[in-house]
Every structure is written in C-alpha cells, then in structure tokens.
Design a protein around this motif. Structure first.
Motif, short mmCIF file in Angstrom:
data_model
loop_
_atom_site.label_atom_id
_atom_site.label_comp_id
_atom_site.label_asym_id
_atom_site.label_seq_id
_atom_site.Cartn_x
_atom_site.Cartn_y
_atom_site.Cartn_z
N VAL A 189 -97.91 7.80 55.47
CA VAL A 189 -99.30 7.96 55.04
C VAL A 189 -100.14 8.13 56.30
N SER A 190 -100.91 9.22 56.37
CA SER A 190 -101.70 9.50 57.56
C SER A 190 -103.04 10.12 57.15
N GLN A 191 -103.95 10.22 58.11
CA GLN A 191 -105.26 10.78 57.82
C GLN A 191 -105.75 11.57 59.02
N SER A 192 -106.24 12.77 58.77
CA SER A 192 -106.82 13.59 59.83
C SER A 192 -108.33 13.42 59.82
N ASN A 246 -113.64 9.62 63.51
CA ASN A 246 -114.46 9.45 62.33
C ASN A 246 -113.76 10.07 61.12
N ASN A 247 -112.64 9.47 60.77
CA ASN A 247 -111.82 10.04 59.72
C ASN A 247 -112.49 9.91 58.36
N SER A 248 -112.54 11.00 57.62
CA SER A 248 -113.13 10.96 56.29
C SER A 248 -112.38 11.86 55.31
N SER A 249 -111.34 12.54 55.76
CA SER A 249 -110.59 13.41 54.87
C SER A 249 -109.67 12.57 53.98
N ASP A 250 -109.21 13.17 52.90
CA ASP A 250 -108.28 12.46 52.01
C ASP A 250 -106.97 12.19 52.73
N PRO A 251 -106.50 10.93 52.75
CA PRO A 251 -105.23 10.63 53.41
C PRO A 251 -104.07 11.40 52.78
N LYS A 262 -107.11 10.69 46.79
CA LYS A 262 -108.47 11.16 46.61
C LYS A 262 -109.46 10.02 46.84
N LEU A 263 -110.27 10.16 47.87
CA LEU A 263 -111.24 9.13 48.21
C LEU A 263 -112.49 9.26 47.35
N PRO A 264 -113.02 8.15 46.86
CA PRO A 264 -114.27 8.22 46.07
C PRO A 264 -115.46 8.59 46.94
N GLU A 265 -115.38 8.29 48.25
CA GLU A 265 -116.40 8.65 49.22
C GLU A 265 -115.73 8.66 50.60
N PRO A 266 -116.37 9.26 51.60
CA PRO A 266 -115.73 9.31 52.92
C PRO A 266 -115.40 7.92 53.46
N GLU A 267 -114.12 7.67 53.70
CA GLU A 267 -113.67 6.38 54.21
C GLU A 267 -112.50 6.61 55.17
N SER A 268 -112.24 5.59 55.98
CA SER A 268 -111.15 5.66 56.95
C SER A 268 -109.94 4.87 56.46
N ALA A 314 -102.15 1.46 50.18
CA ALA A 314 -103.00 1.90 51.27
C ALA A 314 -104.41 1.37 51.05
N ILE A 315 -105.06 1.00 52.15
CA ILE A 315 -106.43 0.50 52.11
C ILE A 315 -107.31 1.42 52.94
N THR A 316 -108.43 1.84 52.36
CA THR A 316 -109.44 2.60 53.11
C THR A 316 -110.74 1.81 53.10
#
Length: 271
Positions: free
Chosen positions: A192-195, A201-206, A228-234, A247-249
């Motif tokens: 599981v990763s995030q760009s 300032n990661n905000s894309s869907d992991p 799918k993030l409900p709002e921009p989160e890391s 996973a926790i954002t």
C-alpha cells in the motif's frame, strides 16, 4: 552511543548502536582520530553477573533496520557519503550479514545499493520473511518534476549461512515510508503506497498493489486497486493480517486567520 535494537539468542545479546564515537589509530597522532559510526556488539549474558564481550564490528553510517533469520543477523545501514569508512562517496544503503552461531559473531557478506547524488535516498524500511528481505523508502525530487514513488529492492536470504543474493527491483505506484506498507503472504507481495507532491503533501488516493513472487528475482504485477479518500488525506499507517489489510489516513491542516486592526479598540477576526 544510542542503543538501536537488540536480539538475545542462545545466551548471547547482539546489541546494535548508532552514534558510536571512538578513537582510531592515526599515523602521526598520539591519541588517534575521533570518528563516529555504528556498532554491533555480541555480549555473552549466560552469567548475568559477569557479562563478557564475545565480539564486535564497526559499521559505517547509521542503522536503518535489522532482522535475525536462523543463524544469521542482517543489518541494513544508511551511508550518506560523508561517514567514516563509507563504502561509497555517494549515498548508499548497505546490507551486511553476520553469522551468529555458537555464541560468536562473524561478518559473512555485504550488498550495497547506491542512491546517487540526489535527495532520493535516506534510511530504508525493511520487511522480511525467512527467504527474502524487501527494502524500500521514499524518493524525492528537489525540482518537483514527476510523481515521487518508491522501488522495492528484494534480497534473497535463503542461504542459511548468511550469503546475500540481489533479487528483483519492484517499482510501486507511490511512496513507501515504513516497513508496514509491505508484506509477503502465501507467495504474494502486498503493498500500500501513496504518491503526492515532492514535499510530502500527499493527497492522492493510496494504491493497493499485489505481486506474484515466483522467486526473489522474479516478482511480477498481479492486481491493483485504489483506496478512495473522502477528502485529501495522507496515508499514515498500514497493517496486514493474513488475508486482510488495514490502512489509516489522516488530514493535517493549518488554518490562517486574518485580523482587522483598523480600529485598535475593536480588533475583528475578519476571515
């Protein structure tokens, strides 16, 4: 020195320390030269009242992580190119194996992954099985060009004596900042990763990616999805448990308030 990790096996404590300051003999100097490295000590603790040093090694750089598999201890260190006795003049991650059988410690093998001159390296994170080590970390860009991501370097550790074999390089969609983001289970590597931006300032869907592990040198893409993030989160933390992953954002914001001070007697929170 700062203790980093410790293993106790068959009456011997293997203690790893960062910031190991000590003098080394230097030609023309009475006292030698003060250097700082890392250190691994083997301490015989079978008699707690009389602990004895069984062996030690200076390790260049700083310790990223370690594992014990069978009769071998694997140490992953980070060299920034300026450390004492660095193996490279550039940034590098170095994997060193030590034999720890019969209460002794002996250097067996070593691999080095060079990071070049960029800011794309730092301390790596390590996930391990009894056959493989997965080593990865975030890649950054000073210029802000492109999408930061990570590459997982696979190291084969199936040799029970500690000999290392370089395996595949596995590119993943986003950044890996902790070992919990990687896990091998029943022949499948799950990641599981995030760009995001170059400054974290990661905000894309992991991204959730799976890879078939035929061997340490053959790791092929299997499947993928996104969270799918409900709002921009890391992405903050990941944990794998058998056939499930968690996973926790989180969102961290810093509000800016404007204050109207035109009338000193009546300051107003304006926005």
């Amino acid at each position: 020195a700062m203790p980093f990790e410790m293993y106790v096996k068959d009456g011997v404590a293997y203690v790893m320390m960062n910031d190991w300051g000590h003098y080394v003999a230097t030609e023309g100097s009475v006292y030698g030269r003060w250097v700082v490295s890392s250190e691994i000590l083997a301490l015989n603790v079978s008699n707690p009242a009389q602990i004895q040093l069984a062996g030690s090694y200076d390790v260049p750089g700083s310790i990223s992580d370690s594992r014990v598999v069978g009769q071998a201890l694997y140490l992953v260190t980070y060299e920034d190119g300026y450390c004492w006795s660095c193996t490279s003049q550039t940034q590098a991650t170095v994997v060193t194996s030590f034999g720890i059988s019969a209460g002794a410690i002996q250097k067996i093998d070593q691999l080095s992954y060079s990071g070049g001159q960029g800011y794309s390296w730092g301390k790596r994170s390590v996930s391990a099985t009894n056959q493989r080590m997965y080593i990865a970390g975030p890649s950054w860009s000073w210029s802000g060009q492109g999408t930061p991501s990570s590459v997982i370097q696979v190291v084969d550790i199936t040799d029970p004596t500690g000999h290392l074999v370089k395996g595949a390089d596995v590119a993943v969609a986003g950044q890996i900042t902790s070992r919990w983001q990687m896990d091998e289970y029943q022949g499948v590597l799950r990641v599981v990763s995030q760009s995001g931006s170059s400054w974290g300032n990661n905000s894309s869907d992991p991204s959730v990616q799976t890879f078939q592990v035929q061997s340490s040198s053959q790791v092929t893409p299997l499947g993928s999805t996104t969270l799918k993030l409900p709002e921009p989160e890391s992405l903050r933390s990941v944990r794998f448990d058998g056939l499930r992953g968690y996973a926790i954002t989180a969102r961290q914001t810093d509000p800016l308030y404007t204050i109207d001070l035109h009338a000193p007697k009546q300051p107003v929170a304006a926005g």
